[in-house]
Write a protein that holds these residues in place. Structure first.
Motif, PDB file in Angstrom:
ATOM      1  N   LEU A   1       0.814  -1.214   0.000  1.00 46.04           N
ATOM      2  CA  LEU A   1       0.000   0.000   0.000  1.00 46.04           C
ATOM      3  C   LEU A   1       0.849   1.266   0.000  1.00 46.04           C
ATOM      4  O   LEU A   1       0.346   2.340  -0.327  1.00 46.04           O
ATOM      5  N   LEU A   2       2.127   1.153   0.359  1.00 45.86           N
ATOM      6  CA  LEU A   2       3.011   2.314   0.254  1.00 45.86           C
ATOM      7  C   LEU A   2       3.198   2.678  -1.215  1.00 45.86           C
ATOM      8  O   LEU A   2       3.061   3.847  -1.600  1.00 45.86           O
ATOM      9  N   ASP A   3       3.502   1.685  -2.027  1.00 46.89           N
ATOM     10  CA  ASP A   3       3.633   1.918  -3.464  1.00 46.89           C
ATOM     11  C   ASP A   3       2.313   2.411  -4.043  1.00 46.89           C
ATOM     12  O   ASP A   3       2.281   3.361  -4.842  1.00 46.89           O
ATOM     13  N   PHE A   4       1.218   1.786  -3.629  1.00 39.95           N
ATOM     14  CA  PHE A   4      -0.092   2.208  -4.131  1.00 39.95           C
ATOM     15  C   PHE A   4      -0.367   3.659  -3.754  1.00 39.95           C
ATOM     16  O   PHE A   4      -0.869   4.440  -4.566  1.00 39.95           O
ATOM     17  N   GLY A   5      -0.029   4.022  -2.523  1.00 39.32           N
ATOM     18  CA  GLY A   5      -0.240   5.399  -2.085  1.00 39.32           C
ATOM     19  C   GLY A   5       0.563   6.397  -2.897  1.00 39.32           C
ATOM     20  O   GLY A   5       0.092   7.510  -3.169  1.00 39.32           O
ATOM     21  N   GLN A   6       1.765   6.012  -3.303  1.00 40.73           N
ATOM     22  CA  GLN A   6       2.576   6.894  -4.144  1.00 40.73           C
ATOM     23  C   GLN A   6       1.945   7.067  -5.530  1.00 40.73           C
ATOM     24  O   GLN A   6       2.016   8.142  -6.130  1.00 40.73           O
ATOM     25  N   CYS A   7       1.308   5.999  -6.023  1.00 42.81           N
ATOM     26  CA  CYS A   7       0.589   6.106  -7.293  1.00 42.81           C
ATOM     27  C   CYS A   7      -0.590   7.072  -7.159  1.00 42.81           C
ATOM     28  O   CYS A   7      -0.841   7.899  -8.049  1.00 42.81           O
ATOM     29  N   VAL A   8      -1.295   6.962  -6.049  1.00 47.28           N
ATOM     30  CA  VAL A   8      -2.422   7.863  -5.786  1.00 47.28           C
ATOM     31  C   VAL A   8      -1.945   9.310  -5.756  1.00 47.28           C
ATOM     32  O   VAL A   8      -2.597  10.214  -6.299  1.00 47.28           O
ATOM     33  N   LYS A   9      -0.798   9.527  -5.137  1.00 50.39           N
ATOM     34  CA  LYS A   9      -0.250  10.884  -5.034  1.00 50.39           C
ATOM     35  C   LYS A   9       0.026  11.464  -6.415  1.00 50.39           C
ATOM     36  O   LYS A   9      -0.197  12.656  -6.662  1.00 50.39           O
ATOM     37  N   LYS A  10       0.500  10.621  -7.331  1.00 49.90           N
ATOM     38  CA  LYS A  10       0.789  11.087  -8.695  1.00 49.90           C
ATOM     39  C   LYS A  10      -0.488  11.274  -9.514  1.00 49.90           C
ATOM     40  O   LYS A  10      -0.450  11.855 -10.598  1.00 49.90           O
ATOM     41  N   ASN A  11      -1.596  10.763  -8.998  1.00 48.99           N
ATOM     42  CA  ASN A  11      -2.870  10.872  -9.700  1.00 48.99           C
ATOM     43  C   ASN A  11      -3.725  11.980  -9.096  1.00 48.99           C
ATOM     44  O   ASN A  11      -4.943  11.877  -9.034  1.00 48.99           O
ATOM     45  N   ASP A  12      -3.086  13.053  -8.672  1.00 46.64           N
ATOM     46  CA  ASP A  12      -3.786  14.117  -7.956  1.00 46.64           C
ATOM     47  C   ASP A  12      -4.847  14.812  -8.798  1.00 46.64           C
ATOM     48  O   ASP A  12      -5.804  15.368  -8.279  1.00 46.64           O
ATOM     49  N   ARG A  13      -4.716  14.753 -10.114  1.00 45.20           N
ATOM     50  CA  ARG A  13      -5.711  15.376 -11.006  1.00 45.20           C
ATOM     51  C   ARG A  13      -6.716  14.342 -11.536  1.00 45.20           C
ATOM     52  O   ARG A  13      -7.565  14.686 -12.352  1.00 45.20           O
ATOM     53  N   GLY A  14      -6.589  13.110 -11.089  1.00 45.60           N
ATOM     54  CA  GLY A  14      -7.501  12.071 -11.552  1.00 45.60           C
ATOM     55  C   GLY A  14      -7.371  11.771 -13.025  1.00 45.60           C
ATOM     56  O   GLY A  14      -8.331  11.411 -13.692  1.00 45.60           O
ATOM     57  N   GLN A  15      -6.131  11.892 -13.524  1.00 42.39           N
ATOM     58  CA  GLN A  15      -5.923  11.732 -14.966  1.00 42.39           C
ATOM     59  C   GLN A  15      -5.912  10.267 -15.411  1.00 42.39           C
ATOM     60  O   GLN A  15      -6.054   9.978 -16.593  1.00 42.39           O
ATOM     61  N   PHE A  16      -5.743   9.328 -14.481  1.00 43.07           N
ATOM     62  CA  PHE A  16      -5.823   7.916 -14.821  1.00 43.07           C
ATOM     63  C   PHE A  16      -6.555   7.183 -13.701  1.00 43.07           C
ATOM     64  O   PHE A  16      -6.859   7.764 -12.666  1.00 43.07           O
ATOM     65  N   VAL A  17      -6.856   5.902 -13.943  1.00 44.51           N
ATOM     66  CA  VAL A  17      -7.596   5.129 -12.949  1.00 44.51           C
ATOM     67  C   VAL A  17      -6.651   4.191 -12.216  1.00 44.51           C
ATOM     68  O   VAL A  17      -5.664   3.714 -12.782  1.00 44.51           O
TER      69      VAL A  17
END
Length: 255
Positions: free
Chosen positions: A178-194
């Protein structure tokens, strides 16, 4: 099929029906589609992935299954995502091109994993080359290090995929990190991908971190319950959401 909508919610990772003789049983796919929609409230599928044993099937079998799901799902399913990953780049590219030609709503690709010492840039290049064969449909990276043994974090790959793959739309994240997943979420701050989470037993935790949907095998028979969990979570009813999540944690009774 509504390919214009953003892929979200519950996606069933489909099993591959077989006959007694070990042949793929295409005759039941239409019933399968209707069951998912009518009994489970699931209108998105992920075909030829891990649950469907895609890497154990021949290229021809994978193409036949893809064609049948697209045909039988037409005007019924919202999304038919075809997993086209393979150890062989030419095979993966051929499967991607075929998926686009038959009208699939998107493709997904797993990391080739016979040789484990894969470099980040080389993996992105592999994914880019496969995605280029289906330039008109969304591409999703299928991240599942517990099975591939490829330990590159999904977050490390995001920049390369965003920059080099014009059709990149998201990640199927099948890992408990979930650490890696959380970093992905952080990069998706504009909701540009799912960000589609792929460990069914941890979905509620991933939703709390920012998952936008889920792909998994249990949604074949617990789709309705998981749709209810997503609804409860969206409504802020954590207690109810926990009750639905608990259904995926139940161990089968020993006879």
């Amino acid at each position: 099929m509504a390919a214009q909508k953003k892929l979200q919610g519950v996606v069933a990772a489909t099993v591959t029906p077989m006959t007694q003789d070990g042949e793929i049983n295409l005759s039941v796919i239409g019933q399968y589609v209707d069951y998912l929609i009518n009994e489970q409230g699931v209108k998105n599928v992920f075909v030829n992935g891990t649950t469907g044993e895609g890497l154990s099937l021949s290229v021809q079998e994978r193409k036949q299954l893809a064609e049948e799901w697209v045909t039988k799902g037409k005007d019924k399913l919202d999304y038919v995502i075809i997993h086209v990953g393979a150890f062989s780049l030419p095979e993966a590219k051929g499967l991607a091109k075929h998926a686009a030609e038959i009208g699939a709503d998107g493709i997904a690709v797993i990391a080739p994993s016979f040789f484990k010492q894969v470099k980040k840039d080389a993996l992105v290049a592999f994914l880019r080359d496969v995605a280029s064969e289906a330039p008109g449909i969304p591409f999703y990276y299928y991240h599942i290090p517990p099975l591939t043994g490829i330990k590159i974090n999904a977050e490390e790959l995001l920049n390369g995929m965003i920059e080099q793959i014009p059709t990149f739309k998201g990640v199927k994240f099948s890992d408990k990190d979930l650490l890696d997943f959380g970093q992905c979420v952080k990069k998706n701050d504009r909701g540009q991908f799912v960000l589609l989470y792929g460990v069914d037993e941890q979905l509620l935790g991933a939703l709390a971190m920012g998952a936008t949907g889920a792909v998994g095998s249990t949604y074949n028979y617990l789709g309705k319950a998981n749709n209810s969990m997503l609804e409860a979570f969206a409504n802020g009813d954590l207690s109810l959401a926990q009750k639905y999540q608990a259904l995926a944690l139940q161990r089968p009774k020993q006879s």
